[in-house]
Design an enzyme around this catalytic site. Structure first.
Site, PDB file in Angstrom:
ATOM      1  N   GLY A  50       0.805  -1.220   0.000  1.00 11.30           N
ATOM      2  CA  GLY A  50       0.000   0.000   0.000  1.00 11.30           C
ATOM      3  C   GLY A  50       0.837   1.269   0.000  1.00 11.30           C
ATOM      4  O   GLY A  50       2.031   1.241  -0.265  1.00 11.30           O
ATOM      5  N   LEU A 106       0.468   3.670  -2.191  1.00 12.39           N
ATOM      6  CA  LEU A 106       0.885   3.444  -3.573  1.00 12.39           C
ATOM      7  C   LEU A 106       1.489   4.682  -4.223  1.00 12.39           C
ATOM      8  O   LEU A 106       1.100   5.811  -3.935  1.00 12.39           O
ATOM      9  CB  LEU A 106      -0.325   2.971  -4.395  1.00 12.39           C
ATOM     10  CG  LEU A 106      -1.017   1.718  -3.851  1.00 12.39           C
ATOM     11  CD1 LEU A 106      -2.205   1.355  -4.737  1.00 12.39           C
ATOM     12  CD2 LEU A 106      -0.049   0.550  -3.751  1.00 12.39           C
ATOM     13  N   HIS A 155       4.368   1.381  -7.980  1.00 13.52           N
ATOM     14  CA  HIS A 155       3.325   0.351  -7.877  1.00 13.52           C
ATOM     15  C   HIS A 155       2.394   0.410  -9.096  1.00 13.52           C
ATOM     16  O   HIS A 155       2.005  -0.619  -9.647  1.00 13.52           O
ATOM     17  CB  HIS A 155       2.460   0.584  -6.638  1.00 13.52           C
ATOM     18  CG  HIS A 155       3.194   0.517  -5.329  1.00 13.52           C
ATOM     19  ND1 HIS A 155       3.386   1.620  -4.533  1.00 13.52           N
ATOM     20  CD2 HIS A 155       3.762  -0.515  -4.676  1.00 13.52           C
ATOM     21  CE1 HIS A 155       4.026   1.256  -3.437  1.00 13.52           C
ATOM     22  NE2 HIS A 155       4.278  -0.029  -3.493  1.00 13.52           N
ATOM     23  N   GLY A 177       8.421  -5.411  -8.959  1.00  5.12           N
ATOM     24  CA  GLY A 177       9.393  -4.420  -9.415  1.00  5.12           C
ATOM     25  C   GLY A 177      10.838  -4.868  -9.254  1.00  5.12           C
ATOM     26  O   GLY A 177      11.194  -5.522  -8.274  1.00  5.12           O
ATOM     27  N   LYS A 220      12.983  -2.877  -8.542  1.00  5.66           N
ATOM     28  CA  LYS A 220      13.474  -2.054  -7.422  1.00  5.66           C
ATOM     29  C   LYS A 220      13.931  -2.969  -6.275  1.00  5.66           C
ATOM     30  O   LYS A 220      14.939  -2.742  -5.639  1.00  5.66           O
ATOM     31  CB  LYS A 220      12.339  -1.129  -6.978  1.00  5.66           C
ATOM     32  CG  LYS A 220      12.446  -0.574  -5.582  1.00  5.66           C
ATOM     33  CD  LYS A 220      13.198   0.700  -5.579  1.00  5.66           C
ATOM     34  CE  LYS A 220      13.385   1.327  -4.230  1.00  5.66           C
ATOM     35  NZ  LYS A 220      12.613   0.833  -3.134  1.00  5.66           N
ATOM     36  N   GLN A 242      14.422  -9.605  -3.943  1.00 11.64           N
ATOM     37  CA  GLN A 242      13.091 -10.182  -3.687  1.00 11.64           C
ATOM     38  C   GLN A 242      12.571 -10.919  -4.923  1.00 11.64           C
ATOM     39  O   GLN A 242      12.026 -12.022  -4.826  1.00 11.64           O
ATOM     40  CB  GLN A 242      12.147  -9.039  -3.298  1.00 11.64           C
ATOM     41  CG  GLN A 242      10.694  -9.413  -3.215  1.00 11.64           C
ATOM     42  CD  GLN A 242       9.872  -8.276  -2.643  1.00 11.64           C
ATOM     43  OE1 GLN A 242       9.856  -8.070  -1.442  1.00 11.64           O
ATOM     44  NE2 GLN A 242       9.189  -7.535  -3.490  1.00 11.64           N
ATOM     45  N   VAL A 300      10.803   2.573 -11.412  1.00 16.16           N
ATOM     46  CA  VAL A 300      10.273   3.906 -11.729  1.00 16.16           C
ATOM     47  C   VAL A 300      10.962   4.912 -10.801  1.00 16.16           C
ATOM     48  O   VAL A 300      11.058   4.678  -9.588  1.00 16.16           O
ATOM     49  CB  VAL A 300       8.745   3.963 -11.551  1.00 16.16           C
ATOM     50  CG1 VAL A 300       8.212   5.364 -11.802  1.00 16.16           C
ATOM     51  CG2 VAL A 300       8.075   2.954 -12.478  1.00 16.16           C
ATOM     52  N   SER A 342       9.687   5.117  -3.606  1.00  9.75           N
ATOM     53  CA  SER A 342       9.550   4.170  -2.503  1.00  9.75           C
ATOM     54  C   SER A 342       8.578   4.773  -1.504  1.00  9.75           C
ATOM     55  O   SER A 342       8.582   5.994  -1.285  1.00  9.75           O
ATOM     56  CB  SER A 342      10.910   3.970  -1.826  1.00  9.75           C
ATOM     57  OG  SER A 342      10.734   3.404  -0.547  1.00  9.75           O
TER      58      SER A 342
HETATM   59  P1  AMP Z   1       5.978  -2.656  -1.624  1.00 10.43           P
HETATM   60  O1  AMP Z   1       4.648  -1.989  -1.475  1.00 10.43           O
HETATM   61  O2  AMP Z   1       7.133  -1.798  -1.226  1.00 10.43           O
HETATM   62  O3  AMP Z   1       6.025  -4.029  -1.007  1.00 10.43           O
HETATM   63  O4  AMP Z   1       6.184  -2.902  -3.175  1.00 10.43           O
HETATM   64  C1  AMP Z   1       5.252  -3.634  -3.925  1.00 10.43           C
HETATM   65  C2  AMP Z   1       5.798  -3.880  -5.298  1.00 10.43           C
HETATM   66  O5  AMP Z   1       6.074  -2.625  -5.937  1.00 10.43           O
HETATM   67  C3  AMP Z   1       7.134  -4.667  -5.304  1.00 10.43           C
HETATM   68  O6  AMP Z   1       7.097  -5.597  -6.368  1.00 10.43           O
HETATM   69  C4  AMP Z   1       8.148  -3.584  -5.548  1.00 10.43           C
HETATM   70  O7  AMP Z   1       9.325  -4.056  -6.176  1.00 10.43           O
HETATM   71  C5  AMP Z   1       7.386  -2.656  -6.463  1.00 10.43           C
HETATM   72  N1  AMP Z   1       7.976  -1.309  -6.464  1.00 10.43           N
HETATM   73  C6  AMP Z   1       8.218  -0.532  -5.385  1.00 10.43           C
HETATM   74  N2  AMP Z   1       8.837   0.610  -5.771  1.00 10.43           N
HETATM   75  C7  AMP Z   1       8.996   0.534  -7.115  1.00 10.43           C
HETATM   76  C8  AMP Z   1       9.573   1.393  -8.091  1.00 10.43           C
HETATM   77  N3  AMP Z   1      10.119   2.558  -7.784  1.00 10.43           N
HETATM   78  N4  AMP Z   1       9.554   0.990  -9.377  1.00 10.43           N
HETATM   79  C9  AMP Z   1       9.019  -0.205  -9.720  1.00 10.43           C
HETATM   80  N5  AMP Z   1       8.449  -1.057  -8.850  1.00 10.43           N
HETATM   81  C10 AMP Z   1       8.450  -0.698  -7.561  1.00 10.43           C
END
Ligand code: AMP
Length: 278
Positions: A30, A32, A36, A146, A148, A152, A175, A184
């Site tokens: 979340g 977002l 995301h 991602g 990123k 993982q 991104v 982030s």
């Molecule tokens: P999170 O909410 O941090 O657990 O991220 C959920 C998903 O979004 C994961 O697959 C992350 O790798 C992806 N994600 C987070 N930040 C970015 C970003 N800047 N660019 C691309 N994907 C991202």
């Protein structure tokens, strides 16, 4: 149309059984942002039904980490996902995902002990466990994640292969803000001066690519120059590593296709980023 909001595992399972076509799944915690949303857009392109989960997974945080302060804004998340015409938002409670008698963990060996695993030894066990549970509940054809969080992605691909899950993972590019900072949810913690300092993550990765373009290949030498750049910005390095993208093993000389990843503490916030060297 507004996505259907589902907060019970049972309801999600019942609905899933009725769905037809290719199911795309985007797991998130979340709060977002465009990172995301890029995954959601990719899922919309490649699948017929898109399910996004929002769950701040407690088991991937250790006791000294930011679980209680992790940013949340479910109303805004729903609005953003409505704009993208997502079909379902699954946001289960902690009690449902981890009932009192919960006892089972999914653990991927070795590749979870390097890079982020060194300073976060129980983190990936939490990630693999929650994603395995979500795969069992949602049974997606494709999961969108991602780059990123590069480690993982590699760990989850390994889990899917080893446990014979039928789903596949689609890795999506990082991104960034216009100035290069990787998006982030944790960027929210930074003060305006911290926000400027945080640019050193991306700058140091671009420096590595530049040095490689100029003919330098020694990982130690490149890491040393990245270290200087980051420390000059008053940030603390958790790790910088040059590695093979498949095995995550350290490589002493950069080659095209290798990755460099880093974790850096800016003010009190630990940020990660990485680059594919081309
Ligand atoms: P999170 O909410 O941090 O657990 O991220 C959920 C998903 O979004 C994961 O697959 C992350 O790798 C992806 N994600 C987070 N930040 C970015 C970003 N800047 N660019 C691309 N994907 C991202």
């Amino acid at each position: 149309m507004k996505p259907k909001l589902i907060n019970s595992i049972e309801e999600m399972s019942v609905i899933r059984k009725q769905l037809k076509g290719k199911i795309g799944f985007v797991p998130t915690m979340g709060f977002l942002h465009e990172g995301h949303l890029s995954l959601v857009k990719e899922a919309k392109k490649k699948t017929d039904v898109v399910i996004v989960s929002i769950f701040v997974n407690p088991t991937q945080f250790s006791a000294n980490e930011d679980l209680s302060t992790y940013p949340r804004n479910i109303e805004r998340d729903i609005e953003l996902l409505t704009n993208l015409e997502v079909d379902y938002i699954f946001f289960p409670t902690n009690e449902q995902m981890y009932p009192d008698d919960f006892k089972t963990w999914v653990n991927v060996d070795k590749i979870t002990q390097v890079l982020c695993g060194k300073s976060r030894p129980t983190h990936f066990r939490g990630v693999t466990t929650i994603v395995a549970k979500l795969i069992n509940i949602i049974d997606p054809d494709l999961i969108f994640m991602g780059e990123k969080d590069f480690q993982q992605l590699v760990v989850l691909k390994q889990m899917i292969k080893d446990l014979n899950f039928r789903t596949d993972i689609v890795g999506c590019s990082i991104v960034r803000e216009k100035d290069g900072l990787a998006l982030s949810s944790r960027n929210k913690y930074l003060s305006s001066s911290g926000r400027k300092k945080a640019l050193c993550l991306n700058k140091s990765l671009l420096l590595a690519q530049k040095l490689y373009n100029e003919g330098l290949t020694s990982s130690n030498e490149i890491i040393s120059q990245m270290t200087n750049l980051i420390e000059n910005n008053e940030c603390i390095i958790d790790y910088i590593e040059v590695f093979d993208p498949k095995t995550l093993e350290h490589i002493p000389e950069l080659v095209g296709g290798c990755r460099i990843a880093l974790a850096v503490i800016v003010e009190n916030t630990r940020l990660i980023d990485n680059i594919k060297i081309v």
